[in-house]
Each structure stands twice: as C-alpha cells, then as structure tokens.
Design a protein around this motif. Structure first.
Motif, short mmCIF file in Angstrom:
data_model
loop_
_atom_site.label_atom_id
_atom_site.label_comp_id
_atom_site.label_asym_id
_atom_site.label_seq_id
_atom_site.Cartn_x
_atom_site.Cartn_y
_atom_site.Cartn_z
N ILE A 34 -82.00 -0.58 13.24
CA ILE A 34 -81.14 0.11 14.20
C ILE A 34 -81.94 1.17 14.96
O ILE A 34 -81.77 1.35 16.18
CB ILE A 34 -79.93 0.75 13.48
CG1 ILE A 34 -78.98 -0.35 12.99
CG2 ILE A 34 -79.19 1.73 14.38
CD1 ILE A 34 -77.92 0.14 12.04
N SER A 38 -82.43 1.14 18.88
CA SER A 38 -81.97 2.32 19.62
C SER A 38 -83.05 2.81 20.57
O SER A 38 -82.78 3.10 21.75
CB SER A 38 -81.57 3.42 18.64
OG SER A 38 -81.16 4.57 19.34
N PHE A 281 -76.20 5.75 14.18
CA PHE A 281 -75.49 4.62 14.76
C PHE A 281 -74.99 4.86 16.18
O PHE A 281 -75.07 3.97 17.03
CB PHE A 281 -74.31 4.22 13.85
CG PHE A 281 -74.75 3.78 12.48
CD1 PHE A 281 -75.44 2.60 12.31
CD2 PHE A 281 -74.49 4.55 11.35
CE1 PHE A 281 -75.87 2.19 11.06
CE2 PHE A 281 -74.91 4.16 10.10
CZ PHE A 281 -75.61 2.96 9.95
N VAL A 284 -77.41 4.11 19.14
CA VAL A 284 -77.63 2.71 19.52
C VAL A 284 -76.39 2.12 20.17
O VAL A 284 -76.48 1.17 20.95
CB VAL A 284 -78.06 1.86 18.29
CG1 VAL A 284 -76.89 1.53 17.38
CG2 VAL A 284 -78.73 0.56 18.74
#
Length: 314
Positions: A34, A38, A281, A284
């Motif tokens: 991730i 990102s 999170f 991204v």
C-alpha cells in the motif's frame, strides 16, 4: 521500574503494529505494498496535473497539494515502522519522535484546511459558475494553500514542543507504531490535564472548523444541485462531490476518533488500527478515488500513458 531522571538523549521504544507471526507478516507485506502504491499513485497525480494543460485549474492545483501532503505523510510514518520491524530495532530518539509528531500534525492539520479549500472551490464552481474565475482567482487559491501549510505547521510545532517538554521518567515504551502525541503523553510523569485541554482546543480549530466549512459548502451545493434542470449537469456535480465527500468522511472520522474522545474511552490496540487508516490507507485512497470518479483525470491519464507507450514502441 526504577525512577530515572529525564534526559534529553534517552530514546523511546516503539512497540509497533505487528508481531512476528505469519498473519502479521502478511499484513506487514500488505502495508508495504500500500505504501508503494500510495507513493506511485500520488506521484503520478502530481506529475499529471503539472504537465496536462487541461488540469491547470484551481481544483487540480489543490488536489496536487493534497497528493503532496499524502506522500509526505506516509513517508513520515511507514519507512521508520518498516525498518524497526525488519531489523527488530524499535528505538527512536527524542528528536526523531518530536519530528514525527511535528510532521504528522503539520500534514494532518494542513490536509484538514486543504479539504475545506477544495469544498469551497466546488461550491463556487457549482453555485456561481459564471463568477468562478473571479471568486476563485490565482491569488486566493495560493493563499488558501499557503494558509493550510502554515496553520498545520503552527499546530505541529506547538504540540510537538509541548509534548516533549514533559518529563518521561518511567517506562519509555510507546505502544504505537509511530510517535503520536496522545500515546506519548500517557507516559509522562507529570500532570497533563492542561495539555489535554490545549489538545482539545487545537482539535476544535484544526478539525471542527474545517469540517463545519465543508458541511456548509456541501449543504449549499446540494440545494443548488437539486434545483438543476439538466440531468447530466446534476449527475456530474454529484459524481465530483461524492468523491470529495468520500475522502473527507474517511479522513475526518478516523482522526476525530483518536483526538476527540475522552481519555477513558481509549483502547491502545484499537487506536493503533484506527491510526493506520489516516496515516497509511487514506493517502492511497485519495488519488484512487479522484482518478476513478473523475473523467478529466482518467482522460488525461489515458492520453499520458498512450503517449509514453507509443514513444516506447518507437
């Protein structure tokens, strides 16, 4: 544990987010993936907005600043967390801890005000389209951007300085994966009630005021959209605004969950998971949401990829 005098060169210990189990190894690999996605997605967004003339508008300039903040945010958190986990050295210096608090609050606070600026931009574009160039001029959106960075920086500097001013004379184990002010203050061997009050005051300024502006802007937008005669215009407005609201909802709900609950309601493990949402999170999600839901960005991305693919073929 024996009391020891506080010293400026004594390190803290970050207990981290993961253990060395198979499940946690898998989750750690997912976080790294991730993180890479990102960085790539936000970098592409910034480059695309810079090189594509069609995206040289206030909305996309603000979006490029959001991508820059997101890139810096994950870079502040994930590399240190990954290094600590892989080499099993979880120590972080007092200076490093202060830098993480400062950068996180600068970027997080700046993002709150930047999202408010983006909501104002959408309000002007939808409710006053004929006056958009006047109301959302270059000077104004540059001032909005500079103000977002400045307010975030002031908040970060004040909270980082206040947090590190406390004596830490007992356990220095921070049950977190990065230095976050609420987790660090729990270890202080001093009365922190004034600081907690100060933190709530900062939260009102940095969270509730931008959120109130965002909700006000979108309430006015909703009224305007419902009065639109054109179905296509109404659909376009809803698509653009729903993307922004999705970003706002995830970011504000998770960060308010950590910073604006009473101390008695805090659970360390749950707080770590929630913190992962707005530090790992959400950065991204922003470029993915804006790319998938925005035809102009998707079109520019496709043209850019075709151009470079054809150049590669030749």
């Amino acid at each position: 544990m024996e009391n020891t005098n506080d010293t400026a060169d004594t390190n803290f210990i970050l207990l981290g987010l993961f253990n060395h189990t198979q499940l946690h190894l898998f989750l750690f690999a997912m976080v790294l993936m991730i993180f890479i996605i990102s960085l790539m997605a936000n970098s592409i967004m910034i480059i695309l907005i810079h090189i594509e003339p069609r995206l040289h508008t206030p909305m996309y300039f603000l979006l490029s600043q959001l991508s820059l903040m997101d890139m810096m945010l994950v870079t502040t958190i994930v590399p240190k967390m990954a290094t600590s986990y892989l080499v099993d050295s979880r120590s972080i210096s007092r200076t490093g801890c202060g830098a993480q608090i400062f950068l996180f609050l600068t970027l997080g606070g700046g993002e709150c005000f930047l999202l408010a600026a983006m909501s104002y931009d959408r309000y002007v574009a939808i409710c006053h389209p004929l006056r958009y160039a006047i109301l959302m001029n270059r000077r104004l959106y540059l001032l909005m951007t500079a103000g977002s960075w400045l307010l975030g920086g002031v908040d970060g500097l004040m909270q980082a300085s206040a947090t590190l001013s406390f004596p830490y004379c007992h356990s220095r184990e921070i049950n977190h994966f990065f230095c976050e002010a609420p987790s660090l203050v729990r270890l202080a061997c001093a009365d922190t009630k004034m600081f907690e009050f100060f933190m709530y005051a900062c939260c009102i300024l940095m969270l509730l005021i931008p959120l109130a502006l965002i909700l006000a802007s979108y309430s006015l937008i909703l009224v305007a959209v419902l009065h639109m005669q054109s179905t296509a215009a109404r659909k376009k407005a809803f698509t653009t605004c729903s993307s922004h609201l999705a970003v706002v909802g995830v970011f504000f709900s998770t960060i308010m969950f950590i910073y604006m609950r009473p101390k008695s309601y805090h659970s360390v493990n749950r707080d770590k998971v929630v913190s992962a949402f707005y530090t790992i999170f959400t950065p991204v999600l922003n470029p993915l949401i804006y790319t998938v839901r925005n035809k102009e960005v998707k079109g520019s991305l496709v043209r850019w990829m075709k151009k470079h693919f054809m150049w590669y073929q030749h």
